[in-house]
Design a protein around this motif. Sequence first.
Motif, PDB file in Angstrom:
ATOM      1  N   VAL A  32     -27.204 -45.543 -18.291  1.00 30.39           N
ATOM      2  CA  VAL A  32     -26.919 -45.501 -19.731  1.00 30.39           C
ATOM      3  C   VAL A  32     -26.076 -46.706 -20.135  1.00 30.39           C
ATOM      4  CG1 VAL A  32     -25.687 -44.213 -21.542  1.00 30.39           C
ATOM      5  CG2 VAL A  32     -27.176 -42.997 -19.946  1.00 30.39           C
ATOM      6  N   ILE A  33     -25.074 -47.033 -19.319  1.00 31.55           N
ATOM      7  CA  ILE A  33     -24.188 -48.169 -19.615  1.00 31.55           C
ATOM      8  C   ILE A  33     -24.983 -49.476 -19.665  1.00 31.55           C
ATOM      9  CG2 ILE A  33     -22.270 -49.574 -18.726  1.00 31.55           C
ATOM     10  CD1 ILE A  33     -21.173 -46.928 -17.490  1.00 31.55           C
ATOM     11  N   VAL A  34     -25.819 -49.718 -18.654  1.00 31.22           N
ATOM     12  CA  VAL A  34     -26.578 -50.966 -18.601  1.00 31.22           C
ATOM     13  C   VAL A  34     -27.593 -51.038 -19.737  1.00 31.22           C
ATOM     14  CG1 VAL A  34     -28.270 -52.255 -17.242  1.00 31.22           C
ATOM     15  CG2 VAL A  34     -26.217 -51.381 -16.158  1.00 31.22           C
ATOM     16  N   SER A  35     -28.253 -49.930 -20.032  1.00 38.44           N
ATOM     17  CA  SER A  35     -29.219 -49.910 -21.141  1.00 38.44           C
ATOM     18  C   SER A  35     -28.532 -50.261 -22.458  1.00 38.44           C
ATOM     19  CB  SER A  35     -29.873 -48.531 -21.254  1.00 38.44           C
ATOM     20  OG  SER A  35     -30.531 -48.205 -20.063  1.00 38.44           O
ATOM     21  N   ALA A  36     -27.371 -49.652 -22.689  1.00 38.46           N
ATOM     22  CA  ALA A  36     -26.623 -49.957 -23.908  1.00 38.46           C
ATOM     23  C   ALA A  36     -26.073 -51.380 -23.876  1.00 38.46           C
ATOM     24  CB  ALA A  36     -25.493 -48.953 -24.098  1.00 38.46           C
ATOM     25  N   GLY A  37     -25.787 -51.886 -22.677  1.00 44.06           N
ATOM     26  CA  GLY A  37     -25.333 -53.272 -22.552  1.00 44.06           C
ATOM     27  C   GLY A  37     -26.402 -54.257 -22.991  1.00 44.06           C
ATOM     28  N   PHE A  38     -27.664 -53.976 -22.625  1.00 44.07           N
ATOM     29  CA  PHE A  38     -28.772 -54.824 -23.094  1.00 44.07           C
ATOM     30  C   PHE A  38     -28.905 -54.726 -24.616  1.00 44.07           C
ATOM     31  CE2 PHE A  38     -30.566 -54.437 -18.669  1.00 44.07           C
ATOM     32  CZ  PHE A  38     -30.432 -55.779 -18.367  1.00 44.07           C
ATOM     33  N   SER A  43     -27.843 -57.211 -29.941  1.00 41.40           N
ATOM     34  CA  SER A  43     -27.041 -57.215 -31.178  1.00 41.40           C
ATOM     35  C   SER A  43     -26.298 -58.525 -31.336  1.00 41.40           C
ATOM     36  CB  SER A  43     -26.042 -56.051 -31.174  1.00 41.40           C
ATOM     37  OG  SER A  43     -26.705 -54.818 -31.130  1.00 41.40           O
ATOM     38  N   HIS A  44     -25.806 -59.060 -30.215  1.00 39.98           N
ATOM     39  CA  HIS A  44     -25.106 -60.354 -30.257  1.00 39.98           C
ATOM     40  C   HIS A  44     -26.061 -61.464 -30.698  1.00 39.98           C
ATOM     41  CE1 HIS A  44     -21.706 -59.124 -27.237  1.00 39.98           C
ATOM     42  NE2 HIS A  44     -21.782 -58.337 -28.292  1.00 39.98           N
ATOM     43  N   ILE A  45     -27.275 -61.435 -30.167  1.00 38.08           N
ATOM     44  CA  ILE A  45     -28.267 -62.453 -30.525  1.00 38.08           C
ATOM     45  C   ILE A  45     -28.594 -62.382 -32.013  1.00 38.08           C
ATOM     46  CG2 ILE A  45     -30.679 -63.155 -30.200  1.00 38.08           C
ATOM     47  CD1 ILE A  45     -30.348 -62.201 -27.268  1.00 38.08           C
ATOM     48  N   PRO A  55     -22.792 -48.918 -32.629  1.00 33.96           N
ATOM     49  CA  PRO A  55     -23.659 -47.935 -31.953  1.00 33.96           C
ATOM     50  C   PRO A  55     -23.900 -48.231 -30.468  1.00 33.96           C
ATOM     51  CG  PRO A  55     -24.557 -48.479 -34.103  1.00 33.96           C
ATOM     52  CD  PRO A  55     -23.397 -49.407 -33.877  1.00 33.96           C
ATOM     53  N   SER A  56     -24.125 -49.494 -30.141  1.00 34.46           N
ATOM     54  CA  SER A  56     -24.375 -49.818 -28.729  1.00 34.46           C
ATOM     55  C   SER A  56     -23.133 -49.547 -27.878  1.00 34.46           C
ATOM     56  CB  SER A  56     -24.831 -51.266 -28.579  1.00 34.46           C
ATOM     57  OG  SER A  56     -23.869 -52.152 -29.101  1.00 34.46           O
ATOM     58  N   HIS A  57     -21.959 -49.818 -28.436  1.00 36.35           N
ATOM     59  CA  HIS A  57     -20.733 -49.548 -27.688  1.00 36.35           C
ATOM     60  C   HIS A  57     -20.534 -48.048 -27.483  1.00 36.35           C
ATOM     61  CE1 HIS A  57     -18.556 -53.629 -28.576  1.00 36.35           C
ATOM     62  NE2 HIS A  57     -19.654 -53.758 -27.863  1.00 36.35           N
ATOM     63  N   ILE A  58     -20.870 -47.248 -28.490  1.00 36.88           N
ATOM     64  CA  ILE A  58     -20.728 -45.793 -28.365  1.00 36.88           C
ATOM     65  C   ILE A  58     -21.609 -45.275 -27.225  1.00 36.88           C
ATOM     66  CG2 ILE A  58     -21.171 -43.583 -29.509  1.00 36.88           C
ATOM     67  CD1 ILE A  58     -20.257 -44.950 -32.129  1.00 36.88           C
ATOM     68  N   VAL A  59     -22.815 -45.832 -27.097  1.00 34.33           N
ATOM     69  CA  VAL A  59     -23.689 -45.410 -25.996  1.00 34.33           C
ATOM     70  C   VAL A  59     -23.093 -45.864 -24.658  1.00 34.33           C
ATOM     71  CG1 VAL A  59     -26.006 -45.544 -25.012  1.00 34.33           C
ATOM     72  CG2 VAL A  59     -25.716 -45.413 -27.492  1.00 34.33           C
ATOM     73  N   VAL A  60     -22.508 -47.063 -24.617  1.00 28.20           N
ATOM     74  CA  VAL A  60     -21.820 -47.513 -23.395  1.00 28.20           C
ATOM     75  C   VAL A  60     -20.715 -46.527 -23.040  1.00 28.20           C
ATOM     76  CG1 VAL A  60     -20.305 -49.278 -22.408  1.00 28.20           C
ATOM     77  CG2 VAL A  60     -22.342 -49.976 -23.640  1.00 28.20           C
ATOM     78  N   TYR A  61     -19.906 -46.133 -24.030  1.00 35.05           N
ATOM     79  CA  TYR A  61     -18.805 -45.202 -23.772  1.00 35.05           C
ATOM     80  C   TYR A  61     -19.327 -43.853 -23.287  1.00 35.05           C
ATOM     81  CZ  TYR A  61     -16.627 -48.662 -26.850  1.00 35.05           C
ATOM     82  OH  TYR A  61     -16.213 -49.821 -27.437  1.00 35.05           O
ATOM     83  N   THR A  62     -20.495 -43.448 -23.781  1.00 36.81           N
ATOM     84  CA  THR A  62     -21.107 -42.200 -23.315  1.00 36.81           C
ATOM     85  C   THR A  62     -21.427 -42.295 -21.829  1.00 36.81           C
ATOM     86  OG1 THR A  62     -22.045 -41.782 -25.503  1.00 36.81           O
ATOM     87  CG2 THR A  62     -23.034 -40.599 -23.654  1.00 36.81           C
ATOM     88  N   GLY A  63     -21.992 -43.434 -21.409  1.00 39.77           N
ATOM     89  CA  GLY A  63     -22.284 -43.638 -19.991  1.00 39.77           C
ATOM     90  C   GLY A  63     -21.027 -43.675 -19.146  1.00 39.77           C
TER      91      GLY A  63
END
Length: 197
Positions: A32-38, A43-45, A55-63
Motif C-alpha cells: 500500500v505504501i509503495v503504491s501510494a508512493g507512485f 502528483s509531483h509530476i 490523498p496519496s499521503h493519506i494512503v501512505v499513512y494507511t499502509g
Amino acid sequence: MKLIQKFSKSFLLKSSTLVSLVSILAVIGPIVIVSAGFWDAISHILKEPESFWSPSHIVVYTGVFMTSFAASMGCLLLMRKSVHGSLKTGIKFVIVGSIIQMISGFGDSLSHDLFGIDGLISWSHQPLELGLVLASFGAVLIIKNREHTKLKFFLPFSIIAFLFFATWLIFNIVLTFGHTIQCIQIYEIFSSGCSIL
C-alpha cells in the motif's frame, strides 16, 4: 509484565491468529505504501498541491498504520513468549521495519515542510524504503515458518513483494552514487529527484 501477558491472553486473539495477521499486514502494508508512493510521484509530476493530508499521503499513512499494527501485534506475541526461532526473528524484523518507517515518515513530512516537493532520492525516502524491505523480509520469515498452514499460499506473494522492495532500494542507492545515469529516460518520470542531488 505477567499482568499484561494474562490480559493479552484472555482478551485478545490466539497466538496463531495474531501470527497470521502480523505476516499478512507486514506484506500488504508496504505494498500500500509503495503504491501510494507512485501515486505521490505522479502528483509531483503534475505539480499538484502538496500537503501533509494530500490523498496519496493519506494512503501512505494507511499502509504505515497497517505495518505498525502488525508490529504492535508482534510485540504482543513477544511479550507472551509464544514465538521462537525464525518466527521470533521475523517478528523482530517487522517491528524494526515499522519503527524505521514511522521515523522516516515524520522526517519526510518535515522535509516537505522545509524544502517543498522532493525527488525520488532524499534523506527520508531511502530509510523508509529500508523499513519496507525489513518489514516484508520479516513477513517472509514468518510465512515460511508457517508454510504448513493456510499461510503457505501467501508465501510466493510475500517473496515477490520482498524482492521488489529490495530491488527498488538497490536501484535508488545506485542512483544516489551513479550521478552520470541519474537523468536517463527511465528516470525521467522522477525528474525532480535529479534536482535534489
